[in-house]
Structures are given as structure tokens and as C-alpha cells.
Scaffold this motif. Structure first.
Motif, PDB file in Angstrom:
ATOM      1  N   LEU A 102       0.865  -1.176   0.000  1.00  0.00           N
ATOM      2  CA  LEU A 102       0.000   0.000   0.000  1.00  0.00           C
ATOM      3  C   LEU A 102       0.900   1.225   0.000  1.00  0.00           C
ATOM      4  CD1 LEU A 102      -3.029   0.767   0.191  1.00  0.00           C
ATOM      5  CD2 LEU A 102      -2.774   0.733   2.683  1.00  0.00           C
ATOM      6  N   ALA A 103       0.717   2.102  -0.988  1.00  0.00           N
ATOM      7  CA  ALA A 103       1.606   3.257  -1.149  1.00  0.00           C
ATOM      8  C   ALA A 103       0.794   4.539  -1.300  1.00  0.00           C
ATOM      9  CB  ALA A 103       2.517   3.072  -2.354  1.00  0.00           C
ATOM     10  N   VAL A 104       1.375   5.617  -0.811  1.00  0.00           N
ATOM     11  CA  VAL A 104       0.738   6.937  -0.852  1.00  0.00           C
ATOM     12  C   VAL A 104       1.719   7.933  -1.467  1.00  0.00           C
ATOM     13  CG1 VAL A 104      -0.655   6.422   1.193  1.00  0.00           C
ATOM     14  CG2 VAL A 104       1.568   7.558   1.454  1.00  0.00           C
ATOM     15  N   PRO A 105       1.264   9.129  -1.849  1.00  0.00           N
ATOM     16  CA  PRO A 105       2.185  10.139  -2.376  1.00  0.00           C
ATOM     17  C   PRO A 105       3.281  10.476  -1.369  1.00  0.00           C
ATOM     18  CG  PRO A 105      -0.084  10.747  -2.854  1.00  0.00           C
ATOM     19  CD  PRO A 105      -0.152   9.558  -1.939  1.00  0.00           C
ATOM     20  N   SER A 115      -2.807   3.295  10.125  1.00  0.00           N
ATOM     21  CA  SER A 115      -3.704   4.065  10.992  1.00  0.00           C
ATOM     22  C   SER A 115      -3.712   5.541  10.594  1.00  0.00           C
ATOM     23  CB  SER A 115      -3.303   3.905  12.459  1.00  0.00           C
ATOM     24  OG  SER A 115      -1.997   4.389  12.684  1.00  0.00           O
ATOM     25  N   ASP A 116      -2.571   6.060  10.144  1.00  0.00           N
ATOM     26  CA  ASP A 116      -2.532   7.428   9.619  1.00  0.00           C
ATOM     27  C   ASP A 116      -3.393   7.548   8.365  1.00  0.00           C
ATOM     28  OD1 ASP A 116      -0.699   8.146  11.580  1.00  0.00           O
ATOM     29  OD2 ASP A 116       1.035   7.792  10.290  1.00  0.00           O
ATOM     30  N   LEU A 117      -3.348   6.525   7.520  1.00  0.00           N
ATOM     31  CA  LEU A 117      -4.164   6.534   6.304  1.00  0.00           C
ATOM     32  C   LEU A 117      -5.645   6.551   6.655  1.00  0.00           C
ATOM     33  CD1 LEU A 117      -4.238   6.364   3.186  1.00  0.00           C
ATOM     34  CD2 LEU A 117      -4.372   3.875   3.445  1.00  0.00           C
ATOM     35  N   ASP A 118      -6.025   5.821   7.690  1.00  0.00           N
ATOM     36  CA  ASP A 118      -7.418   5.804   8.128  1.00  0.00           C
ATOM     37  C   ASP A 118      -7.871   7.210   8.522  1.00  0.00           C
ATOM     38  OD1 ASP A 118      -9.895   4.643   8.863  1.00  0.00           O
ATOM     39  OD2 ASP A 118      -9.257   4.554  10.957  1.00  0.00           O
ATOM     40  N   GLU A 144      -9.468  -7.240   2.236  1.00  0.00           N
ATOM     41  CA  GLU A 144      -9.286  -8.029   3.464  1.00  0.00           C
ATOM     42  C   GLU A 144      -8.238  -7.394   4.374  1.00  0.00           C
ATOM     43  OE1 GLU A 144      -8.343 -11.932   2.091  1.00  0.00           O
ATOM     44  OE2 GLU A 144     -10.439 -12.448   1.617  1.00  0.00           O
ATOM     45  N   PHE A 145      -7.158  -6.888   3.789  1.00  0.00           N
ATOM     46  CA  PHE A 145      -6.107  -6.235   4.575  1.00  0.00           C
ATOM     47  C   PHE A 145      -6.649  -4.990   5.280  1.00  0.00           C
ATOM     48  CE2 PHE A 145      -2.783  -2.940   4.742  1.00  0.00           C
ATOM     49  CZ  PHE A 145      -1.846  -3.567   5.541  1.00  0.00           C
ATOM     50  N   LEU A 146      -7.357  -4.143   4.546  1.00  0.00           N
ATOM     51  CA  LEU A 146      -7.867  -2.915   5.141  1.00  0.00           C
ATOM     52  C   LEU A 146      -8.940  -3.201   6.189  1.00  0.00           C
ATOM     53  CD1 LEU A 146      -7.984  -0.658   1.953  1.00  0.00           C
ATOM     54  CD2 LEU A 146      -6.362  -0.536   3.859  1.00  0.00           C
ATOM     55  N   ARG A 147      -9.709  -4.251   5.983  1.00  0.00           N
ATOM     56  CA  ARG A 147     -10.699  -4.621   7.008  1.00  0.00           C
ATOM     57  C   ARG A 147     -10.002  -5.053   8.293  1.00  0.00           C
ATOM     58  NH1 ARG A 147     -13.379  -8.113   4.298  1.00  0.00           N
ATOM     59  NH2 ARG A 147     -12.388  -9.998   5.092  1.00  0.00           N
ATOM     60  N   SER A 194       4.782   2.303   6.221  1.00  0.00           N
ATOM     61  CA  SER A 194       5.722   1.529   7.036  1.00  0.00           C
ATOM     62  C   SER A 194       5.177   0.149   7.391  1.00  0.00           C
ATOM     63  CB  SER A 194       6.076   2.299   8.308  1.00  0.00           C
ATOM     64  OG  SER A 194       4.907   2.564   9.072  1.00  0.00           O
ATOM     65  N   ASP A 195       3.865   0.034   7.514  1.00  0.00           N
ATOM     66  CA  ASP A 195       3.235  -1.274   7.774  1.00  0.00           C
ATOM     67  C   ASP A 195       2.287  -1.641   6.634  1.00  0.00           C
ATOM     68  OD1 ASP A 195       1.409   0.712   8.313  1.00  0.00           O
ATOM     69  OD2 ASP A 195       0.702  -0.123  10.210  1.00  0.00           O
ATOM     70  N   GLY A 196       2.659  -1.223   5.420  1.00  0.00           N
ATOM     71  CA  GLY A 196       1.780  -1.395   4.273  1.00  0.00           C
ATOM     72  C   GLY A 196       2.041  -2.626   3.426  1.00  0.00           C
ATOM     73  N   LEU A 197       2.789  -3.611   3.953  1.00  0.00           N
ATOM     74  CA  LEU A 197       2.994  -4.858   3.224  1.00  0.00           C
ATOM     75  C   LEU A 197       1.742  -5.718   3.357  1.00  0.00           C
ATOM     76  CD1 LEU A 197       4.768  -6.899   1.676  1.00  0.00           C
ATOM     77  CD2 LEU A 197       5.603  -7.704   3.898  1.00  0.00           C
TER      78      LEU A 197
END
Length: 233
Positions: A102-105, A115-118, A144-147, A194-197
Motif C-alpha cells: 500500500l503506497a501513498v504520495p 492508521s494514519d491513512l485511516d 481483506e487487509f484494510l478490514r 511503514s506497515d503497508g505490506l
């Protein structure tokens, strides 16, 4: 009845699959023209080679139309609901490694973890009036990961092309995609959380639970398994 072995029909995944079996004394090769999806097997009797796209192999395994198949573990988990009720992992093959992330700009300096993304997603919806968009080809795995991580205020945008470009093209705010080196992400000014694997993928030999396993195909599988095991020495 022959045991049907499905392998990727082109590209590096096909070449590495052929090499993997070849090192264990089982020859796989394409026959006919480049447009003809036909192949041959040597070094073992009773095996038929079926050439398919890597994305088709999970479906064919689940339907029982092939007995064994080589494809990415990410594709099996994403395309098959409750995948381990439909197929069995026979052997991780040690190539085709890639991470679904999971990647962001890169400019989102306050978004380091999921949790920051949330929190950012909730703020995004309040400001823009629609949910934060995540572009991906891997809907089941990402959902499933995001849930599990408790993220709810988002929408998935289907991307079958260059997913890394969707943020630049303003069709998504974040992405979930496969990467091996991260270079394409960095080139598109994206950063993995950082925990987006989400999943560490590799090419894997799978066995179908739904295929017709006759005494003949079971005996062929046993022979094949012995040859593979002997090739580890």
C-alpha cells in the motif's frame, strides 16, 4: 487419464518455470508456433502441459480443469475466495518474488502507517465529499487487509494498466500494487507505508482440490513429487 499441469504461457515466469522443472529432470517446452499454446513434457510419463496466462491458472485450478498449476501466490489469494479450500500449496518455487504493498504520495508527510491513512481518509471525505480512492488490481487482498486494519472510509478503483500512474493522473489518491524493487513507485513519487505490506508473493506450484484425482493421476503426482524432492539434493 493424464495429469494436467498448467504453467504460464509466456515471459519470464514461463522461462523460470521451465528452468525450475528442467533442473529437476523434467523437460517442459513449447511446441508449434508462438501463437500456438501447445507444449510437451519429457522425463515423466502421464503429464500433459497446459499453457495459460498466470491470471487464468487460479480459475482453472478451482474449476478442476487442471490438476497442478504454477502461478503467483498473490493471484491465487486474490482470485479465489477461501483459496485454501480450493487449492493446496505444493511447493514455493523460489522465483517471481514481489510484494503487494500500500503506497501513498511521498508528499503526504503525516501519513506513515495504515492508521494514519485511516485518519487521512476520514479527513479527505469531509473535505472532498467522496471517499479516498485506492487504485489496485488486487481487490480481495486489499479489501481483506484494510478490514483487518480497521480502515473503512475508502473506495477501490480498478486498475488493469499502470497503477503507479493513477495518482499522477488524478484517478486515485493512493495505490496497492505489486513491486519488486520499489523503483517504479519512487519514480512516480510514491512511498510504501511503514506497515503497508499486504502480501509477499512468489511463484508457487499449487494442487487442485476439485480436479478428478484417479489412481493414475495420483500415481503420477507421487512420481512427480519424488522427482522434485530428489532435485533438492
Amino acid at each position: 487419464m493424464t495429469l494436467k499441469l498448467g504453467v504460464p504461457s509466456k515471459g519470464r515466469l514461463m522461462d523460470k518455470t521451465f528452468d525450475w522443472f528442467g533442473r529437476r529432470g523434467i523437460g517442459l517446452e513449447r511446441t508449434g508456433s508462438e501463437r500456438e499454446y501447445a507444449g510437451a513434457v519429457s522425463g515423466i510419463d502421464g503429464v500433459e502441459l497446459v499453457l495459460l496466462s498466470a491470471g487464468e491458472i487460479p480459475r482453472e485450478l478451482a474449476a478442476g480443469r487442471i490438476h497442478l498449476g504454477v502461478t503467483g501466490s498473490d493471484l491465487v489469494r486474490d482470485k479465489l475466495a477461501v483459496w485454501d479450500d480450493q487449492v493446496i500449496e505444493v511447493d514455493p518455487m523460489g522465483f517471481g518474488f514481489a510484494d503487494l504493498v500500500l503506497a501513498v504520495p511521498s508528499c503526504w508527510v503525516d501519513v506513515d502507517c495504515v492508521s494514519d491513512l485511516d485518519a487521512a481518509a476520514a479527513a479527505f471525505r469531509k473535505v472532498h465529499g467522496f471517499r479516498l480512492r485506492i487504485a489496485t488490481k488486487y481487490h480481495r487482498l486489499v479489501r481483506e487487509f484494510l478490514r483487518r486494519e480497521g480502515v473503512a472510509d475508502y473506495q477501490l478503483v480498478d486498475s488493469q494498466g499502470a497503477t503507479e500512474g493513477t495518482v499522477k493522473n488524478l484517478t486515485a489518491e493512493a495505490i496497492a500494487d505489486i513491486t519488486s524493487t520499489g523503483e517504479t513507485l519512487r519514480a512516480n513519487h510514491l512511498r510504501v507505508l511503514s506497515d503497508g505490506l499486504i502480501h509477499k508473493s512468489q511463484a508457487t506450484l499449487f494442487k487442485s482440490r476439485a480436479a478428478c484425482w484417479t489412481p493414475e493421476t495420483r500415481a503420477t503426482l507421487n512420481t512427480l513429487t519424488h522427482i522434485i524432492d530428489a532435485g533438492r539434493d
